[in-house]
Motif scaffolding. Sequence first.
Motif, PDB file in Angstrom:
ATOM      1  N   ILE A 178      -7.802  -2.095   0.218  1.00 18.03           N
ATOM      2  CA  ILE A 178      -7.852  -0.873  -0.610  1.00 18.03           C
ATOM      3  C   ILE A 178      -9.175  -0.120  -0.518  1.00 18.03           C
ATOM      4  O   ILE A 178      -9.343   0.902  -1.167  1.00 18.03           O
ATOM      5  CB  ILE A 178      -7.544  -1.193  -2.093  1.00 18.03           C
ATOM      6  N   ALA A 214       2.334   1.598  -3.588  1.00 19.89           N
ATOM      7  CA  ALA A 214       1.268   1.925  -4.544  1.00 19.89           C
ATOM      8  C   ALA A 214       0.764   3.351  -4.345  1.00 19.89           C
ATOM      9  O   ALA A 214       0.594   4.098  -5.314  1.00 19.89           O
ATOM     10  CB  ALA A 214       0.122   0.927  -4.400  1.00 19.89           C
ATOM     11  N   ASN A 215       0.542   3.735  -3.101  1.00 17.74           N
ATOM     12  CA  ASN A 215       0.032   5.081  -2.823  1.00 17.74           C
ATOM     13  C   ASN A 215       1.049   6.142  -3.217  1.00 17.74           C
ATOM     14  O   ASN A 215       0.696   7.160  -3.817  1.00 17.74           O
ATOM     15  CB  ASN A 215      -0.345   5.216  -1.342  1.00 17.74           C
ATOM     16  N   TYR A 216       2.313   5.895  -2.892  1.00 17.06           N
ATOM     17  CA  TYR A 216       3.354   6.856  -3.269  1.00 17.06           C
ATOM     18  C   TYR A 216       3.385   7.041  -4.788  1.00 17.06           C
ATOM     19  O   TYR A 216       3.429   8.163  -5.289  1.00 17.06           O
ATOM     20  CB  TYR A 216       4.733   6.395  -2.769  1.00 17.06           C
ATOM     21  N   LEU A 233       0.826  -1.217   0.000  1.00 14.92           N
ATOM     22  CA  LEU A 233       0.000   0.000   0.000  1.00 14.92           C
ATOM     23  C   LEU A 233       0.857   1.263   0.000  1.00 14.92           C
ATOM     24  O   LEU A 233       0.530   2.240  -0.680  1.00 14.92           O
ATOM     25  CB  LEU A 233      -0.945   0.007   1.198  1.00 14.92           C
ATOM     26  N   ILE A 234       1.950   1.249   0.750  1.00 18.48           N
ATOM     27  CA  ILE A 234       2.843   2.420   0.806  1.00 18.48           C
ATOM     28  C   ILE A 234       3.422   2.702  -0.580  1.00 18.48           C
ATOM     29  O   ILE A 234       3.392   3.836  -1.059  1.00 18.48           O
ATOM     30  CB  ILE A 234       3.958   2.211   1.853  1.00 18.48           C
ATOM     31  N   LYS A 271      -5.369   6.066 -11.872  1.00 16.41           N
ATOM     32  CA  LYS A 271      -5.841   4.903 -11.114  1.00 16.41           C
ATOM     33  C   LYS A 271      -4.708   3.902 -10.974  1.00 16.41           C
ATOM     34  O   LYS A 271      -3.744   3.935 -11.740  1.00 16.41           O
ATOM     35  CB  LYS A 271      -6.992   4.201 -11.860  1.00 16.41           C
ATOM     36  N   VAL A 320       1.054   6.376  -7.135  1.00 19.33           N
ATOM     37  CA  VAL A 320      -0.135   6.996  -7.733  1.00 19.33           C
ATOM     38  C   VAL A 320      -0.220   8.485  -7.378  1.00 19.33           C
ATOM     39  O   VAL A 320      -0.708   9.291  -8.171  1.00 19.33           O
ATOM     40  CB  VAL A 320      -1.430   6.229  -7.354  1.00 19.33           C
ATOM     41  N   GLU A 321       0.286   8.862  -6.224  1.00 23.39           N
ATOM     42  CA  GLU A 321       0.229  10.269  -5.806  1.00 23.39           C
ATOM     43  C   GLU A 321       1.375  11.110  -6.366  1.00 23.39           C
ATOM     44  O   GLU A 321       1.300  12.337  -6.360  1.00 23.39           O
ATOM     45  CB  GLU A 321       0.204  10.379  -4.273  1.00 23.39           C
ATOM     46  N   TYR A 366      -9.107   3.670  -0.336  1.00 21.57           N
ATOM     47  CA  TYR A 366      -8.246   4.349  -1.299  1.00 21.57           C
ATOM     48  C   TYR A 366      -9.013   4.504  -2.620  1.00 21.57           C
ATOM     49  O   TYR A 366      -9.079   3.570  -3.403  1.00 21.57           O
ATOM     50  CB  TYR A 366      -6.965   3.544  -1.555  1.00 21.57           C
ATOM     51  N   LYS A 380      -8.407   5.794  -5.448  1.00 22.98           N
ATOM     52  CA  LYS A 380      -7.680   5.623  -6.715  1.00 22.98           C
ATOM     53  C   LYS A 380      -7.285   4.167  -6.975  1.00 22.98           C
ATOM     54  O   LYS A 380      -6.747   3.856  -8.024  1.00 22.98           O
ATOM     55  CB  LYS A 380      -6.425   6.507  -6.745  1.00 22.98           C
ATOM     56  N   PHE A 381      -7.534   3.290  -6.013  1.00 18.86           N
ATOM     57  CA  PHE A 381      -7.154   1.884  -6.141  1.00 18.86           C
ATOM     58  C   PHE A 381      -8.362   1.023  -6.489  1.00 18.86           C
ATOM     59  O   PHE A 381      -9.472   1.302  -6.063  1.00 18.86           O
ATOM     60  CB  PHE A 381      -6.584   1.346  -4.826  1.00 18.86           C
TER      61      PHE A 381
END
Length: 191
Positions: free
Chosen positions: A63, A21-23, A18-19, A32, A25-26, A66, A68-69
Amino acid sequence: MKTGLFFGSFNPIHIGHLIIANYIVESSDLEKLWFVVTPQNPFKKKSTLLDDHHRLEMVNLAIQSYPKFQSSNVEFSLPQPSYTIDTLVALKEKYPEQEFVLLMGKDNLNTFSKWKNYDQILKYHQILVYPRITEIIEETPVIHPNISEINAPIVEISSTSIRQMIKENKNIRPMLPPEVFDYIDGSNLYK
């Protein structure tokens, strides 16, 4: 729409996934990010895998907060083992308006030239590579204009060590999203 594809067994999904993936996408132009749950990686033994539906459910739980996931079970209906090129072809047929970008750990880049039709993947897809500490240099990494390294945090939590800790009755709660911990604990998985 530009969509990142994060392939994995997610056996189980953990906070490291998650860390990263989130980094990504942001801090990129991805709109997405899809977690593509792989029934069988050609480089891994299937015997250690939890059933597909359990791993997909854990991804969905992890997810849910989140926006965007999303999860993808596209590989569940494809021949096994799962080859990325076959999945990309299937996704492009189903979602022709999407531009798919692959996420890949630097360790996978070092063996990328062994992947089925890797040159076709490179020809039609951008690849974002995130750093890993456990880099095994087996051969020269592939260099191509469609490959970009992204300076994501290095998170070295492994699903393998989580499964082993569960077998040893150790506390793995901090390594998992709370919903995933509850699912594993409530279903008595990996014991």
